[in-house]
Scaffold this active site. Structure first.
Site, mmCIF file in Angstrom:
data_model
loop_
_atom_site.group_PDB
_atom_site.id
_atom_site.type_symbol
_atom_site.label_atom_id
_atom_site.label_comp_id
_atom_site.label_asym_id
_atom_site.label_seq_id
_atom_site.Cartn_x
_atom_site.Cartn_y
_atom_site.Cartn_z
ATOM 1 N N GLU A 1 0.872 -1.173 0.000
ATOM 2 C CA GLU A 1 0.000 0.000 0.000
ATOM 3 C C GLU A 1 0.907 1.219 0.000
ATOM 4 O O GLU A 1 2.050 1.154 0.484
ATOM 5 C CB GLU A 1 -0.929 0.019 1.220
ATOM 6 C CG GLU A 1 -1.845 -1.193 1.327
ATOM 7 C CD GLU A 1 -2.613 -1.517 0.064
ATOM 8 O OE1 GLU A 1 -3.092 -0.579 -0.609
ATOM 9 O OE2 GLU A 1 -2.718 -2.711 -0.263
ATOM 10 N N ASP B 1 3.539 -2.229 -7.922
ATOM 11 C CA ASP B 1 4.238 -2.545 -6.673
ATOM 12 C C ASP B 1 5.753 -2.491 -6.842
ATOM 13 O O ASP B 1 6.457 -1.972 -5.984
ATOM 14 C CB ASP B 1 3.799 -3.921 -6.155
ATOM 15 C CG ASP B 1 2.301 -3.953 -5.918
ATOM 16 O OD1 ASP B 1 1.873 -3.600 -4.818
ATOM 17 O OD2 ASP B 1 1.555 -4.275 -6.870
ATOM 18 N N ASP C 1 -4.324 -8.556 0.580
ATOM 19 C CA ASP C 1 -4.209 -8.591 -0.892
ATOM 20 C C ASP C 1 -3.204 -9.675 -1.313
ATOM 21 O O ASP C 1 -3.462 -10.453 -2.237
ATOM 22 C CB ASP C 1 -3.758 -7.229 -1.445
ATOM 23 C CG ASP C 1 -4.869 -6.178 -1.417
ATOM 24 O OD1 ASP C 1 -6.023 -6.523 -1.109
ATOM 25 O OD2 ASP C 1 -4.574 -5.002 -1.716
ATOM 26 N N HIS D 1 -7.222 -3.792 -0.293
ATOM 27 C CA HIS D 1 -6.368 -2.611 -0.073
ATOM 28 C C HIS D 1 -5.660 -2.649 1.275
ATOM 29 O O HIS D 1 -5.232 -1.589 1.763
ATOM 30 C CB HIS D 1 -7.126 -1.286 -0.260
ATOM 31 C CG HIS D 1 -7.761 -1.137 -1.618
ATOM 32 N ND1 HIS D 1 -7.042 -1.289 -2.792
ATOM 33 C CD2 HIS D 1 -9.044 -0.877 -1.991
ATOM 34 C CE1 HIS D 1 -7.864 -1.109 -3.815
ATOM 35 N NE2 HIS D 1 -9.087 -0.868 -3.359
#
Ligand code: AMP
Ligand code: MG
Length: 180
Positions: free
Chosen positions: A9, A102, A163, A158
């Site tokens: 995140e 990511d 996730d 999220h």
């Protein structure tokens, strides 16, 4: 091969993120062997340094609070723990994530902190591969794909670890199909 199925995140704001420097605020990962068995997990919050105040939008999206990040360690400390947990010296690992965002977040924060980025080159994009395996043209998000695959999404979307754990479920379903 050790598959490092991970999710991050990052700081975010309402609308377009162009021109914004998004920093990692949470790591979540599951390591798996070739058979798709989970071996260990990694779960950490990170205190952002360039934009230390989370936007209301970001907290609302992720559920990560200002207090959560204020008490967390900064990126340069957490990423070292992550690299150690992966054991980047033993090159039998492969980073796997849903989309290329990511890995871009990691590259950006590593560069900002003067940390080497070589270790990020051992990487595959499960989102791109999944769409190719299933012959899907239009890109779908992870949550939609899990519904499509009749895999129940567990935990909070999220949140990095949830996730990653859900991505791991998809990873095991297609364990013989990933190209690397
Ligand atoms: P995810 O792994 O889908 O939770 O997304 C990772 C990060 O991307 C989030 O922590 C946000 O920084 C950003 N992000 C994801 N979805 C959105 C969205 N709808 N609006 C703004 N940023 C988003
Ligand atoms: Mg996520």
């Amino acid at each position: 091969m050790r598959f490092i199925i991970f999710d991050l995140e990052a700081t975010c704001w309402e609308g377009n993120q162009v021109g914004r420097n998004q920093e990692v605020i949470e790591f979540g990962a599951v390591s798996a062997n070739q058979l798709g068995d989970s071996m260990s997990t990694f779960k950490r919050l990170v205190r952002p340094e360039q934009n230390p105040r989370l936007s209301y939008y970001c907290t609302h999206l992720t559920g990560i609070t200002q207090g959560d990040v204020d008490t967390a360690k900064p990126f340069n400390s957490v990423v070292i723990d992550f690299m150690e947990w992966i054991d980047i010296e033993d090159e039998e690992y492969l980073l796997c994530s849903w989309g290329d965002k990511d890995i871009e977040f990691l590259q950006s924060d590593c560069r900002y902190n003067g940390i080497e980025t070589e270790w990020l080159h051992r990487y595959i994009d499960l989102k791109a591969q999944y769409h190719s395996i299933r012959g899907l043209q239009k890109k779908r998000g992870l949550k939609r794909v899990l519904t499509f695959e009749q895999i129940e999404f567990e935990g909070s979307h999220h949140r990095a670890f949830d996730d990653a754990a859900n991505l791991f479920s998809l990873f095991t379903k297609y364990r013989d199909m990933w190209m690397y």
